[in-house]
Motif scaffolding. Structure first.
Motif, mmCIF file in Angstrom:
data_model
loop_
_atom_site.group_PDB
_atom_site.id
_atom_site.type_symbol
_atom_site.label_atom_id
_atom_site.label_comp_id
_atom_site.label_asym_id
_atom_site.label_seq_id
_atom_site.Cartn_x
_atom_site.Cartn_y
_atom_site.Cartn_z
ATOM 1 N N VAL A 248 0.849 -1.184 0.000
ATOM 2 C CA VAL A 248 0.000 0.000 0.000
ATOM 3 C C VAL A 248 0.885 1.233 0.000
ATOM 4 O O VAL A 248 1.938 1.267 0.627
ATOM 5 N N ARG A 249 0.472 2.230 -0.733
ATOM 6 C CA ARG A 249 1.307 3.410 -0.907
ATOM 7 C C ARG A 249 1.264 4.329 0.305
ATOM 8 O O ARG A 249 0.213 4.553 0.900
ATOM 9 N N LYS A 250 2.420 4.857 0.644
ATOM 10 C CA LYS A 250 2.505 5.919 1.638
ATOM 11 C C LYS A 250 2.467 7.259 0.935
ATOM 12 O O LYS A 250 1.579 8.074 1.156
ATOM 13 N N THR A 251 3.441 7.502 0.064
ATOM 14 C CA THR A 251 3.451 8.684 -0.788
ATOM 15 C C THR A 251 4.419 8.453 -1.922
ATOM 16 O O THR A 251 5.444 7.778 -1.755
ATOM 17 N N GLY A 252 4.097 8.962 -3.101
ATOM 18 C CA GLY A 252 4.964 8.743 -4.241
ATOM 19 C C GLY A 252 5.200 7.260 -4.458
ATOM 20 O O GLY A 252 4.270 6.458 -4.494
ATOM 21 N N ALA A 253 6.477 6.880 -4.596
ATOM 22 C CA ALA A 253 6.830 5.466 -4.786
ATOM 23 C C ALA A 253 7.102 4.753 -3.474
ATOM 24 O O ALA A 253 7.411 3.555 -3.471
ATOM 25 N N GLU A 254 6.973 5.445 -2.362
ATOM 26 C CA GLU A 254 7.251 4.841 -1.050
ATOM 27 C C GLU A 254 6.029 4.096 -0.530
ATOM 28 O O GLU A 254 4.891 4.577 -0.615
ATOM 29 N N LEU A 255 6.266 2.918 0.044
ATOM 30 C CA LEU A 255 5.196 2.100 0.594
ATOM 31 C C LEU A 255 5.127 2.233 2.104
ATOM 32 O O LEU A 255 6.113 2.566 2.759
ATOM 33 N N ARG A 256 3.961 1.961 2.637
ATOM 34 C CA ARG A 256 3.810 1.971 4.093
ATOM 35 C C ARG A 256 4.628 0.823 4.678
ATOM 36 O O ARG A 256 4.571 -0.312 4.174
ATOM 37 N N PRO A 257 5.381 1.065 5.716
ATOM 38 C CA PRO A 257 6.261 0.034 6.283
ATOM 39 C C PRO A 257 5.495 -1.234 6.641
ATOM 40 O O PRO A 257 4.431 -1.186 7.261
ATOM 41 N N GLY A 258 6.049 -2.365 6.240
ATOM 42 C CA GLY A 258 5.467 -3.653 6.563
ATOM 43 C C GLY A 258 4.319 -4.083 5.676
ATOM 44 O O GLY A 258 3.764 -5.169 5.867
#
Length: 408
Positions: free
Chosen positions: A92-102
């Motif tokens: 699941v995305r956090k922001t941009g190309a970064e994913l939510r940890p875990g």
């Protein structure tokens, strides 16, 4: 990121990090006739440029129906050779190309981490245990060591996704994902398992359905607005599949295969689709190739018959006004009016949505209302997209009794 999105994302992250025993076993134990799969996101397939070996894609998609045990469908429909994916992950995305940890989890195919999709074929992944909420920015990361020849995907995503050289699919950081793309590659559907009452609608259309002129990275296509309405409504239809292709026609291949030629793959093959929403025809009409109203009506009738034979209802939408577009003339307008009379009055559709009346100007019915017009006189802007979605009678999408024609 909005607070609601963060809340859904947090729920998905928690679900995806749960153990298979904790999440999956109770769901599967309760399974079968009371549960089924429903499409929660989809995009119509088309031929893109040539595939690139050792390239990874981080694809951002926005879900509609909530459910468990997500599966993805990878498509090599337009490939001329097999393509292998040796690493595929979902998070699941956090922001941009970064994913939510875990949240990032590996997907498998028949229990294996690698899959080869033959030319012209599609392949579903195994279920990924956990719950996928509605309105989630799901991220599917995939890597191919040998991609070559024509790639399959969706050109105009109106959603930023990301590229990386080499296999970085397991990483949740954005550090390696330094390039962007505005297309979706190889991924054409995401499905979830939910209760048997829940269904989906598939919007079969052209650039207006594809979202042309709506704000990018904001999910403001008219099917997106419809999905938000469905989530808030007391209706069993929750899934929305956007099967629009910019420039697409009902009768002739060109910008993608025609609606007639792609109906089975892009619509009827999707799990849980209860209703086909047919809103297409302006590209045939304005092309000045001699297409008549009778030709269009024959095409619509074939789509309705095939959908009914598959047990689906069909909602027909009238063709929107486009005076002011470079291809408009009185002859095309006459065909549009005849086609719309058929859609409204023939009784061959299970329901009708009159997008023509929603969008047209009272001062000049052949022209779009200026406040809805994106400026090119063919494509509605954000306000027009919202008005279209608001005009849909949600009860017409449920089709609980089955198609009228099939029911006799």
């Amino acid at each position: 990121m909005r607070a609601g999105t963060m809340r859904w994302a947090g729920l998905l992250a928690a679900a995806l990090t749960a153990t298979a025993v904790h999440v999956a076993v109770p769901d599967r134990a309760a399974a079968a006739p009371s549960r089924h799969e429903v499409v929660t996101w989809a995009a119509s397939a088309d031929r893109l440029g040539d595939g690139t070996p050792d390239l990874a894609y981080r694809l951002v998609v926005h879900t509609s129906a909530a459910g468990n045990d997500l599966r993805i469908r990878l498509s090599n429909a337009f490939g001329d050779r097999p393509v292998t994916f040796d690493s595929v992950w979902a998070g699941v995305r956090k922001t941009g190309a970064e994913l939510r940890p875990g949240s990032n989890r590996r997907l498998t195919f028949g229990g294996r981490t690698s899959v080869t999709v033959p030319a012209g074929r599609t392949v579903f992944s195994d279920p990924l245990p956990g719950r996928l909420p509605a309105a989630t920015d799901l991220v599917v990361s995939l890597h191919s060591p040998d991609a070559a020849g024509p790639a399959t995907g969706h050109t105009m995503a109106l959603q930023t996704s990301y590229l990386a050289q080499g296999d970085h699919t397991a990483e949740e950081s954005a550090a390696s994902w330094t390039r962007t793309t505005s297309s979706w590659f190889y991924l054409d559907a995401v499905v979830v398992r939910t209760d048997a009452r829940t269904g989906a609608v598939a919007a079969l259309g052209d650039s207006i359905t594809d979202g042309w002129a709506s704000t990018a990275d904001a999910n403001r296509r008219w099917p997106d607005h419809l999905a938000r309405r469905l989530q808030q409504a007391r209706t069993a239809v929750k899934g929305v599949a956007n099967e629009g292709i910019s420039g697409n026609k009902v009768l002739a291949d060109g910008a993608g295969q025609s609606a007639l030629n792609r109906l089975d793959r892009d619509v009827l093959s999707l799990p849980g689709v209860r209703t086909v929403f047919l809103f297409e025809g302006v590209n045939d009409i304005k092309a000045h190739t001699g297409v008549t109203a009778a030709d269009m009506i024959a095409g619509y009738r074939e789509i309705v018959a095939r959908a009914h034979a598959a047990g689906k209802c069909v909602v027909g939408a009238t063709v929107a006004p486009f005076k002011g577009w470079s291809d408009w003339d009185e002859a095309a307008e006459e065909v549009r009016q005849q086609v719309n009379d058929f859609i409204r009055d023939s009784g061959e559709f299970d329901a009708v949505v009159d997008f023509d009346r929603v969008l047209r100007s009272p001062d000049d019915p052949a022209r779009m209302l200026p406040s809805f017009d994106s400026g090119d006189h063919l494509h509605p802007g954000d306000k027009g997209m919202q008005a279209m979605a608001d005009a849909v009678d949600l009860t017409a999408l449920d089709c609980a009794g089955g198609p009228r024609t099939a029911a006799g």
